[in-house]
Design an enzyme around this catalytic site. Structure first.
Site, PDB file in Angstrom:
ATOM      1  CB  THR A   1      -1.084   0.155   1.243  1.00  0.00           C
ATOM      2  OG1 THR A   1      -1.885  -1.193   1.057  1.00  0.00           O
ATOM      3  CG2 THR A   1      -1.902   1.446   1.351  1.00  0.00           C
TER       4      THR A   1
ATOM      5  CG  ASP B   1      -1.792  -7.254  -1.572  1.00  0.00           C
ATOM      6  OD1 ASP B   1      -2.567  -6.582  -1.707  1.00  0.00           O
ATOM      7  OD2 ASP B   1      -1.278  -8.162  -0.666  1.00  0.00           O
ATOM      8  CB  SER B   2       2.913  -8.159   1.289  1.00  0.00           C
ATOM      9  OG  SER B   2       1.895  -8.195   2.235  1.00  0.00           O
ATOM     10  CB  SER B   3      -1.607 -11.598  -0.297  1.00  0.00           C
ATOM     11  OG  SER B   3      -2.372 -10.362   0.530  1.00  0.00           O
TER      12      SER B   3
ATOM     13  CB  THR C   1       0.961  -4.339   6.716  1.00  0.00           C
ATOM     14  OG1 THR C   1      -0.298  -4.096   6.083  1.00  0.00           O
ATOM     15  CG2 THR C   1       1.575  -2.602   6.581  1.00  0.00           C
TER      16      THR C   1
ATOM     17  CD  GLN D   1      -4.515 -22.005  18.757  1.00  0.00           C
ATOM     18  OE1 GLN D   1      -5.586 -21.452  19.292  1.00  0.00           O
ATOM     19  NE2 GLN D   1      -4.617 -23.166  18.437  1.00  0.00           N
TER      20      GLN D   1
HETATM   21  N1  ASP Z   1      -2.580  -5.953   1.158  1.00  0.00           N
HETATM   22  C1  ASP Z   1      -1.562  -4.884   1.312  1.00  0.00           C
HETATM   23  C2  ASP Z   1      -0.212  -5.751   1.228  1.00  0.00           C
HETATM   24  O1  ASP Z   1       0.286  -6.385   2.262  1.00  0.00           O
HETATM   25  C3  ASP Z   1      -1.493  -4.208   2.707  1.00  0.00           C
HETATM   26  C4  ASP Z   1      -0.555  -3.348   2.855  1.00  0.00           C
HETATM   27  O2  ASP Z   1       0.312  -2.874   2.088  1.00  0.00           O
HETATM   28  O3  ASP Z   1      -0.336  -2.733   3.955  1.00  0.00           O
HETATM   29  O4  ASP Z   1       0.520  -5.723   0.304  1.00  0.00           O
END
Ligand code: ASP
Length: 356
Positions: free
Chosen positions: A30, A73-75, A105, A293
């Site tokens: 982001t 996107d870090s996913s 993030t 957890q």
């Molecule tokens: N979905 C975004 C990512 O992790 C969220 C972010 O950048 O904070 O790439």
């Protein structure tokens, strides 16, 4: 072979010789987004960083951006991206005093943990940062996060970097990367490090917690460990967990390491089928690491009767490690420790300050 990134030199317009050199590795997320003419968020060209963050001009620094061609996107991050980030630090280690990694993030704690294991003997700051709102948004947290991360990455004391480890800087806090966790997706305070003190807090000045920072290692030499194994899995226990689910995970072809997320101080069901399934896996040389957890506290196998069997069949205690650090440590250990004994001994002790 074509590099997966392009280099952009930022003119900080200083007439003096720069005091420090910082490399910014831009992977996506982001932070680096701006609105296009259709009001859609698109990745930003770092060539134009001075338009978005004009105060960068005031730094007396050499700043170079390595901007990945494929901004993600870090996913979508994978061990291949970790190799690319670690490779950049390796290639430019002598030329730069510190490194910033701009990263989404969502998986920042996983990447920061993985990179901490992959950079053995690191003696310079590698600071991950990102933002909850894109740099193009009026109230964005991106500018402050980026500017302070650059300041931290360039600061020295007695000619040595103040920080010589992999960290996350976010919303005024500097955290050890492999101790951090994303805990918030709406407010700005996205990260916490429940089991380890904050390394620094940025207010009017940046106040470092020197007793928590990893000390500079005079003799250390950087060794970059790439190609980490992916034959790992995470099993989270929950009331009602079925035998077919546990058997299904443990029979994955080629599985070599399992992180099991248990309750409280490392407790799990004591049903025979459950313990037998784990035991059979251990006999097949699958390493099993027990993490909690809970956000805070630690695994103490044997404290309750519900963790005694885990202890006796050879499940390894992860103590106060996070799941993010545990799974990336497992990947690293399986790749770079070559005997079963070495792998076990690496898992029970801290390698990069990731556990007590
Ligand atoms: N979905 C975004 C990512 O992790 C969220 C972010 O950048 O904070 O790439």
């Amino acid at each position: 072979m074509e590099k997966p990134y392009k280099l952009i030199h930022i003119e900080t317009a200083t007439p003096k010789a720069p005091e420090s050199a910082v490399m910014i590795i831009y992977t996506g997320g982001t932070l680096g987004m701006v609105y296009n003419e259709d009001q859609a968020l698109v990745p930003f060209d770092f060539q134009n960083i001075l338009d978005e963050v004009p105060s960068l001009k005031n730094f007396n620094l050499k700043i170079t951006v390595a901007s990945f061609h494929n901004l993600i996107d870090s996913s979508n991050v994978s061990p291949k991206h970790w190799d690319d980030i670690a490779g950049l630090v390796e290639d430019y280690y002598e030329e730069y005093d510190g490194f910033i990694v701009i990263h989404g993030t969502d998986t920042m704690s996983y990447t920061a943990s993985a990179i901490s294991f992959m950079l053995e003997g690191l003696n310079k700051p590698v600071i991950f940062t990102g933002a909850q709102l894109p740099i193009g948004a009026a109230r964005s947290d991106a500018r402050e996060n980026l500017i302070t991360a650059i300041e931290i990455a360039s600061q020295k004391l007695n000619h040595r970097p103040i920080v010589s480890e992999v960290c996350i800087y976010f919303d005024n806090l500097l955290l050890r990367g492999n101790r951090s966790k994303k805990v918030e997706s709406v407010q700005f305070d996205a990260f916490q490090s429940e089991n380890y003190p904050v390394l620094a807090e940025a207010g009017v000045i940046i106040e470092y917690n020197f007793s928590a920072l990893r000390p500079f290692q005079t003799e250390a030499e950087l060794k970059v460990r790439k190609n980490i194994q992916q034959e790992v899995a995470i099993l989270k226990v929950f009331p009602g967990i079925s035998q077919s689910l546990v058997d299904g995970i443990l029979s994955i072809e080629g599985l070599r390491g399992l992180v099991i997320e248990t309750y409280g101080s490392g407790n799990a069901p004591t049903e025979k089928w459950f313990i037998d399934a784990l035991n059979r896996a251990i006999e097949k040389d699958i390493l099993i690491l027990n993490v909690s957890q809970c956000m805070g506290g630690k695994v103490i196998q044997g404290r309750y009767q519900t963790s005694m069997d885990l202890q006796s069949i050879g499940v390894i205690s992860g103590s106060d490690i996070t799941t993010e650090a545990a799974i990336t440590k497992m990947m690293y250990v399986l790749s770079h420790a070559h005997t079963k004994e070495m792998q076990q001994s690496y898992l029970i002790k801290p390698l990069r300050g990731e556990m007590e």
